[in-house]
Design a protein around this motif. Sequence first.
Motif, mmCIF file in Angstrom:
data_model
loop_
_atom_site.group_PDB
_atom_site.id
_atom_site.type_symbol
_atom_site.label_atom_id
_atom_site.label_comp_id
_atom_site.label_asym_id
_atom_site.label_seq_id
_atom_site.Cartn_x
_atom_site.Cartn_y
_atom_site.Cartn_z
ATOM 1 N N UNK A 1 2.900 -10.253 5.238
ATOM 2 C CA UNK A 1 2.904 -11.481 4.446
ATOM 3 C C UNK A 1 3.459 -11.132 3.058
ATOM 4 N N UNK A 2 3.642 -12.140 2.188
ATOM 5 C CA UNK A 2 4.142 -11.826 0.853
ATOM 6 C C UNK A 2 3.305 -10.732 0.183
ATOM 7 N N UNK A 3 3.981 -9.739 -0.385
ATOM 8 C CA UNK A 3 3.306 -8.590 -0.958
ATOM 9 C C UNK A 3 3.449 -7.369 -0.059
ATOM 10 N N UNK A 4 3.980 -7.580 1.179
ATOM 11 C CA UNK A 4 4.240 -6.452 2.075
ATOM 12 C C UNK A 4 3.001 -5.933 2.765
ATOM 13 N N UNK A 5 1.928 -6.743 2.810
ATOM 14 C CA UNK A 5 0.718 -6.292 3.479
ATOM 15 C C UNK A 5 0.500 -7.113 4.751
ATOM 16 N N UNK A 6 -0.321 -6.562 5.643
ATOM 17 C CA UNK A 6 -0.551 -7.221 6.934
ATOM 18 C C UNK A 6 -1.205 -8.586 6.690
ATOM 19 N N UNK A 7 -0.718 -9.602 7.367
ATOM 20 C CA UNK A 7 -1.150 -10.986 7.111
ATOM 21 C C UNK A 7 -2.540 -11.265 7.659
ATOM 22 N N UNK B 1 -11.000 -7.588 2.751
ATOM 23 C CA UNK B 1 -11.515 -6.859 1.593
ATOM 24 C C UNK B 1 -10.538 -5.866 0.960
ATOM 25 N N UNK B 2 -9.525 -5.431 1.716
ATOM 26 C CA UNK B 2 -8.510 -4.542 1.136
ATOM 27 C C UNK B 2 -7.178 -4.842 1.806
ATOM 28 N N UNK B 3 -6.104 -4.475 1.152
ATOM 29 C CA UNK B 3 -4.778 -4.679 1.733
ATOM 30 C C UNK B 3 -4.492 -3.579 2.749
ATOM 31 N N UNK B 4 -3.753 -3.956 3.793
ATOM 32 C CA UNK B 4 -3.366 -2.970 4.801
ATOM 33 C C UNK B 4 -1.856 -2.953 4.904
ATOM 34 N N UNK B 5 -1.305 -1.772 5.059
ATOM 35 C CA UNK B 5 0.140 -1.644 5.232
ATOM 36 C C UNK B 5 0.479 -1.591 6.719
ATOM 37 N N UNK C 1 -8.072 0.804 8.445
ATOM 38 C CA UNK C 1 -6.673 1.232 8.431
ATOM 39 C C UNK C 1 -6.473 2.317 7.405
ATOM 40 N N UNK C 2 -5.331 2.969 7.501
ATOM 41 C CA UNK C 2 -4.938 3.955 6.495
ATOM 42 C C UNK C 2 -5.517 5.321 6.775
ATOM 43 N N UNK C 3 -5.043 6.309 6.029
ATOM 44 C CA UNK C 3 -5.459 7.700 6.274
ATOM 45 C C UNK C 3 -6.964 7.909 6.095
ATOM 46 N N UNK C 4 -7.590 7.103 5.226
ATOM 47 C CA UNK C 4 -9.027 7.282 4.989
ATOM 48 C C UNK C 4 -9.882 6.403 5.891
ATOM 49 N N UNK C 5 -9.240 5.576 6.722
ATOM 50 C CA UNK C 5 -10.003 4.711 7.609
ATOM 51 C C UNK C 5 -10.893 3.740 6.861
#
Lengths: 154, 154, 154, 154
Positions: C56-62, C98-102, C128-132
């Motif tokens: 979505x706008x901002x490049x994060x998962x919608x 609660x947080x953005x996801x790539x 998501x992400x390296x830290x889960x």
Amino acid sequence: MPAQDNLKPVLTAAEVNALMGTVYPQLNDQFAFYQALEVFPGGCTVRLNADARHLRPGGTVSGPSLFTLADIGGYVCVLSHAGPDALSVTTNLNINFVRKAEAGPIDGHCRILKLGKSLMVFDIDIVAGPDGQTVAHATGTYSIPPKRAGDVVK
Amino acid sequence: MPAQDNLKPVLTAAEVNALMGTVYPQLNDQFAFYQALEVFPGGCTVRLNADARHLRPGGTVSGPSLFTLADIGGYVCVLSHAGPDALSVTTNLNINFVRKAEAGPIDGHCRILKLGKSLMVFDIDIVAGPDGQTVAHATGTYSIPPKRAGDVVK
Amino acid sequence: MPAQDNLKPVLTAAEVNALMGTVYPQLNDQFAFYQALEVFPGGCTVRLNADARHLRPGGTVSGPSLFTLADIGGYVCVLSHAGPDALSVTTNLNINFVRKAEAGPIDGHCRILKLGKSLMVFDIDIVAGPDGQTVAHATGTYSIPPKRAGDVVK
Amino acid sequence: MPAQDNLKPVLTAAEVNALMGTVYPQLNDQFAFYQALEVFPGGCTVRLNADARHLRPGGTVSGPSLFTLADIGGYVCVLSHAGPDALSVTTNLNINFVRKAEAGPIDGHCRILKLGKSLMVFDIDIVAGPDGQTVAHATGTYSIPPKRAGDVVK
């Protein structure tokens, strides 16, 4: 949404208040804080007469007090439209608190979004103050017990 | 979810109970029904000692009583982790009631999903009975007031 | 919450993936974006392989992409634990972002809070992400159709 | 609820559609499925033109498709009333699915419950079919990014 005026209440506000007083005395153990003001096809209006005991830090009406009003709004809808089975229970309730409310009358305008055989879905606008601004909004689901053979409304 | 053990509480359970008793006397106006049992990094445990006044038709603990426990769980999390500003308020709470609970101790296991500068998101498993079964589950959001110049924690 | 290890799956992850591919081709009309990774007693793990089309706008998962993953998590739970009736439907879903996801793999850890005859309630941590880290959390309800005489699983 | 007619839109439906097409091309990657029909003080109307790709098992419009319409309704409200900052994000959305919807036009009637500096709360009635019955109802919250010095609307 067009009013669901095909729905027909089977109890009046006065009948619902009397029923709640009998089956749910904890709700108003000392005074009449929560009450049904009106029952109409597809919905109802309920009121919380908020006083000091309903306040939270900051001097505003507490979340649990507004939740209770929302829950009662759904309970009045299900009792008045699906029949006076006191054992209908809430399965889900989602509430947003959007403005602070002071002590005084707080009204909940409740409408039925869907009345099925086993579930009723409703929403409620909770308004307060001289301008009647929305202070909270909730949606919820009641589970309606199956009709039992020999059920008699007393 | 891995525990968010990077979060550090700034108040203990005893300190939170004392604070709530001071700023929110309506919560337990006669006895200690709602209390913090434990505060740990990233969450807390809260308890409702449910008695007859918390019951609804059918003899089970009422929705508003369980909602209050969920709301208190979030309040204990925000007070203990973001600091003792009593004016943090719930903006949203969604609760599912999945089993009936009888009078007695009812525990809420609460964890912080996100602690930001202005919002805290949490969820809570509410369990009861000898088997510790889930009776309700809620998620909610608290709004945290901006820090004011000159704020002193007392 | 103690694991509900008394619940017994009747389908494996591979069987659920094959069933969803047959009855719900719209879900992955070109590639395998949404899939069941694992089914275990009382829950499942599902994955979204997010690419540019899920942003979505901002490049994060919608939000809709994460909602779909949450909804699929519940669908996999109900198919695997209540049996492969494709007509189970979501009646309520509440989601907090609660947080953005790539873009990349996004996992949903889903557990059953209650499996009744006509309703299943679940929650899901989406990480998501390296830290889960948790990027979203949802709770929802599926309605399970009544078993029909002569039902055969094919 | 009295209409919040003190709220003034700053963008029209056509301007919002053009903005969404630019900043969020994934939404309608091939055709115009989701669109703003109207923006008015305090709310908007959005439409999903549902076809086969939006269906789920049973031939009805899928939950994720209706969630997306609800989310877009909030997005159109925030863009049109708080200004065209594409980076406003959903923080919470709760949706109830109450009736099945078939392919065809599905309209969302969206109103703003609260427009603050950093949050907007809205609800949406989603209706379909010849009788305009409610098929889903949602409430949600958008987080509005702080205005940045030098912001220019392009």
